[in-house]
Scaffold this active site. Structure first.
Site, short mmCIF file in Angstrom:
data_model
loop_
_atom_site.label_atom_id
_atom_site.label_comp_id
_atom_site.label_asym_id
_atom_site.label_seq_id
_atom_site.Cartn_x
_atom_site.Cartn_y
_atom_site.Cartn_z
N SER A 32 0.92 -1.14 -0.11
CA SER A 32 0.07 0.01 0.06
C SER A 32 0.93 1.37 0.13
CB SER A 32 -0.96 -0.01 1.07
OG SER A 32 -1.88 0.99 1.16
N HIS A 86 -2.28 -1.28 -4.35
CA HIS A 86 -3.90 -1.46 -4.47
C HIS A 86 -4.30 0.28 -4.29
CE1 HIS A 86 -4.64 -1.78 0.13
NE2 HIS A 86 -3.73 -0.58 -0.25
#
Length: 196
Positions: free
Chosen positions: A98, A123
Site C-alpha cells: 500500500s 492497491h
C-alpha cells in the site's frame, strides 16, 4: 513489549551507548518498520530533514518493512523525500504494501531496491465513512481524488501507463521482488549489501 536494542561504541573519548535507530541514523539509515500514521510520519520526516541539513550531498537510505497506512501521513513522507536535496534510496525488507509500496517506488531513480524474498503490494486507497448523505458524497469524492493522484504519481515513478496502474491497483496486487523490478517499482533486487 517494545524492546529496542542498544549498541555500545568505543571512541577515543570512551564508550557511548546508542539505541540501534540512533546508531543507524548516524550512518544515514532510516527504518520505516511499522504501519504509517502521523507519529511515524513525523519521525521519518524529522530524520530526513535532520540528515539533509547535516549533509545535503550525501544519500539517505530508507529501509521499508511496512503494511502501509494513512495516505496523508504517507504523503508527508513522500513530499519530504522529494523536497530535500539528498537522494533517498529505498530498500524493501520484508514487505512494502500500500503506502509502503508507494514510498518504495518514490525513491531516487536507480536507487530503489528490494531484497530477494521481499513482497510488494499495490492497491487503490481504502476508506470508510458514515454520516449524512452529503458527508458520504464529500468523502467519496475525496477518496477518488486521492486515488487519481496516487495513480498518477505511481505511473510517473514506474513508467507504466496510467491505464495499467488503474487496472493493477483495482484490487490487492502482490508482487515478488523480481516482478516489482519488471513493473518499475524498484530498480534492482539485492542479495548482498555491497551491491548497492
Amino acid at each position: 513489549m517494545n524492546l529496542i536494542p542498544t549498541v555500545i561504541e568505543q571512541t577515543s573519548r570512551g564508550e557511548r551507548a546508542y539505541d540501534i535507530y540512533s546508531r543507524l541514523l548516524k550512518d544515514r539509515i532510516i527504518i520505516l518498520g511499522s504501519p504509517i500514521d502521523d507519529h511515524v510520519a513525523n519521525s521519518i520526516v524529522s530524520q530526513l530533514l535532520f540528515l539533509a541539513a547535516e549533509d545535503p550531498e550525501k544519500d539517505i537510505s530508507l529501509y521499508i518493512n511496512s503494511p502501509g497506512g494513512s495516505i496523508t501521513a504517507g504523503m508527508a513522507i513522500y513530499d519530504t523525500m522529494q523536497f530535500i536535496k539528498p537522494d533517498v534510496s529505498t530498500i524493501c525488507i520484508g514487505m512494502a504494501a500500500s503506502m509502503g509500496a508507494f514510498l518504495l517506488a518514490a525513491g531516487a531513480k536507480g536507487k530503489r531496491f528490494a531484497l530477494p524474498n521481499s513482497e510488494i503490494m499495490i492497491h487503490q486507497p481504502l476508506g470508510g465513512v458514515q454520516g449524512q448523505a452529503t458527508e458520504i458524497e464529500i468523502a467519496a469524492k475525496r477518496i477518488l481524488f486521492l486515488r487519481d493522484k496516487l495513480n498518477r504519481i505511481l505511473s510517473e515513478n514506474t513508467g507504466q501507463p496510467i491505464e495499467v496502474i488503474e487496472r493493477d491497483t483495482d484490487r490487492d496486487n502482490f508482487m515478488t521482488a523480481e516482478k516489482a523490478k519488471e513493473y518499475g517499482l524498484i530498480d534492482r533486487v539485492l542479495t548482498r549489501v555491497d551491491e548497492k
